[in-house]
Design an enzyme around this catalytic site. Structure first.
Site: not given
Ligand SMILES: NC(=O)c1ccc[n+]([C@@H]2O[C@H](COP(=O)([O-])OP(=O)(O)OC[C@H]3O[C@@H](n4cnc5c(N)ncnc54)[C@H](O)[C@@H]3O)[C@@H](O)[C@H]2O)c1
Length: 341
Positions: A195, A252, A283, A285
């Site tokens: 997605k 999304t 990020v 993703e």
């Molecule tokens: N943001 C959302 O609303 C959401 C919702 C559902 C699922 N997710 C999933 O959760 C996961 C995390 O997303 P997010 O939104 O919290 O990310 P984010 O972009 O908010 O934060 C990135 C995180 O990764 C860490 N990071 C960066 N480089 C790193 C490395 N080399 N090693 C370890 N940590 C590192 C950063 O410190 C930070 O904690 C993703 O897979 C995302 O798809 C996010």
């Protein structure tokens, strides 16, 4: 049982922080592992995450640390919220501290770029001592900021063992956070990963000013692509009609809150991908997943025109306008030809 649980959350980005807040507010003992030292210090000292969800007040009981061993020790309930590109390394570093009877809840969405592997494969290759039945996947339409504001949200918890998924369901469930169980882990994972690529396409269509008819068609054809890829990997096609498929895709692919949608929108407006990606700490993703999806569909010979065109824009500098031309000039055929046969 749930009340006395010690929980470790790996990853203090938007989603990890939001889930840590939710679980700590339930009275659970939560330790959050942050990649950045400043994040751990900010949470412990001012009860706010200085980089992610900066305006959200976090419960005073929530503890954070930059030390993986300290974060995990004493916990047999590990919630992994590390972005998929960093997951393998973090789990390799963490594995010696995770006991074999731990429950793992994976919240990452994506496909590993260098190997085209799903998150479940990364976990089974790194946490080799954890039985498959102890591993679950939380996914669905869930913007971190809305969960952090206690807005109603529904997700699925998928896993191979019903007892484990029910336990995880109970741990996360609040009257604002509804958790449904599921047993198609592959489908739930594929939905959550693909997605993001489709959201880039949808944002790009809006950035180009193509209107709501085009966006709706793109999302629906994208869902078809998601089903084809999922089916090839062993998912149940019906999973994609649920929260982790269509639910997350609608969220999304239609919202400016999504960084993937926003990336696409800016591409549609004429900005270059590398410049957009450099402008944010967060990020997107879908950018990385797009490459993995492209390679996967090539390898498995799956016709996936939207993901392929997104790959060409993001990695081969193809123009979004030319892409739109190519997609609208494609050879027409029966709508759902491969999945109905
Ligand atoms: N943001 C959302 O609303 C959401 C919702 C559902 C699922 N997710 C999933 O959760 C996961 C995390 O997303 P997010 O939104 O919290 O990310 P984010 O972009 O908010 O934060 C990135 C995180 O990764 C860490 N990071 C960066 N480089 C790193 C490395 N080399 N090693 C370890 N940590 C590192 C950063 O410190 C930070 O904690 C993703 O897979 C995302 O798809 C996010």
């Amino acid at each position: 049982m749930v009340k006395s649980l010690n929980i470790c959350i790996l990853g203090a980005g938007n989603w990890g922080t939001s889930l840590a807040r939710l679980l700590a507010n339930k009275g659970l003992n939560v330790t959050l592992w942050a990649y950045e030292k400043e994040v751990a210090e900010g949470i412990n000292n001012s009860h706010k995450n200085p980089f992610f969800l900066k305006d959200i007040n976090l419960p005073e009981e929530l503890r954070a640390t930059n030390d993986l061993k300290e974060a995990i020790s004493g916990s047999k309930f590990i919630v992994s919220v590390v972005p998929s590109h960093a997951l393998r390394k973090v789990l390799e570093d963490a594995k010696d501290f995770i006991s074999k009877d731990s429950i793992i809840v994976s919240c990452s969405k994506g496909i590993e770029i260098s190997t085209c592997k799903l998150v479940s494969e990364i976990i089974s290759e790194t946490l080799t001592h954890i039985p498959e039945g102890n591993i679950t996947y939380l996914s669905g339409p869930s913007f971190a900021i809305e969960v952090a504001k206690d807005l109603p949200t529904s997700v699925v918890i998928a896993g191979a063992n019903d007892q484990t998924t029910k336990k995880v369901q109970e741990v996360f469930r609040t009257n604002r956070f509804l958790t449904f169980t599921h047993n198609d882990t592959i489908g739930v994972e594929v939905g959550g990963a693909i997605k993001n690529v489709l959201a880039i396409a949808s944002g790009m269509s809006d950035g180009l000013g193509f209107g709501l008819n085009a966006r709706s068609a793109l999302i629906t054809r994208g869902l078809y692509e998601m089903i084809k890829i999922g089916k090839a990997l062993g998912a149940n096609p019906l999973t994609f009609t649920g929260l982790a498929g269509m639910g997350d895709l609608i969220l999304t692919a239609t919202s400016t809150t999504s960084r993937n949608y926003t990336l696409g929108f800016r591409l549609g407006k004429g900005e270059k991908a590398d410049k957009i990606l450099k402008s944010t700490k967060m990020v997107a993703e879908g950018y990385k997943t797009c490459k993995a999806v492209f390679e996967l569909t090539q390898k498995k010979n799956i016709y996936a025109p939207i993901s392929t065109e997104m790959y060409n824009i993001l990695y081969n500098d193809k123009s979004p306008r030319q892409t739109a031309e190519d997609l609208t000039n494609m050879e027409l055929h029966e709508e759902l030809r491969t999945i109905l046969k």
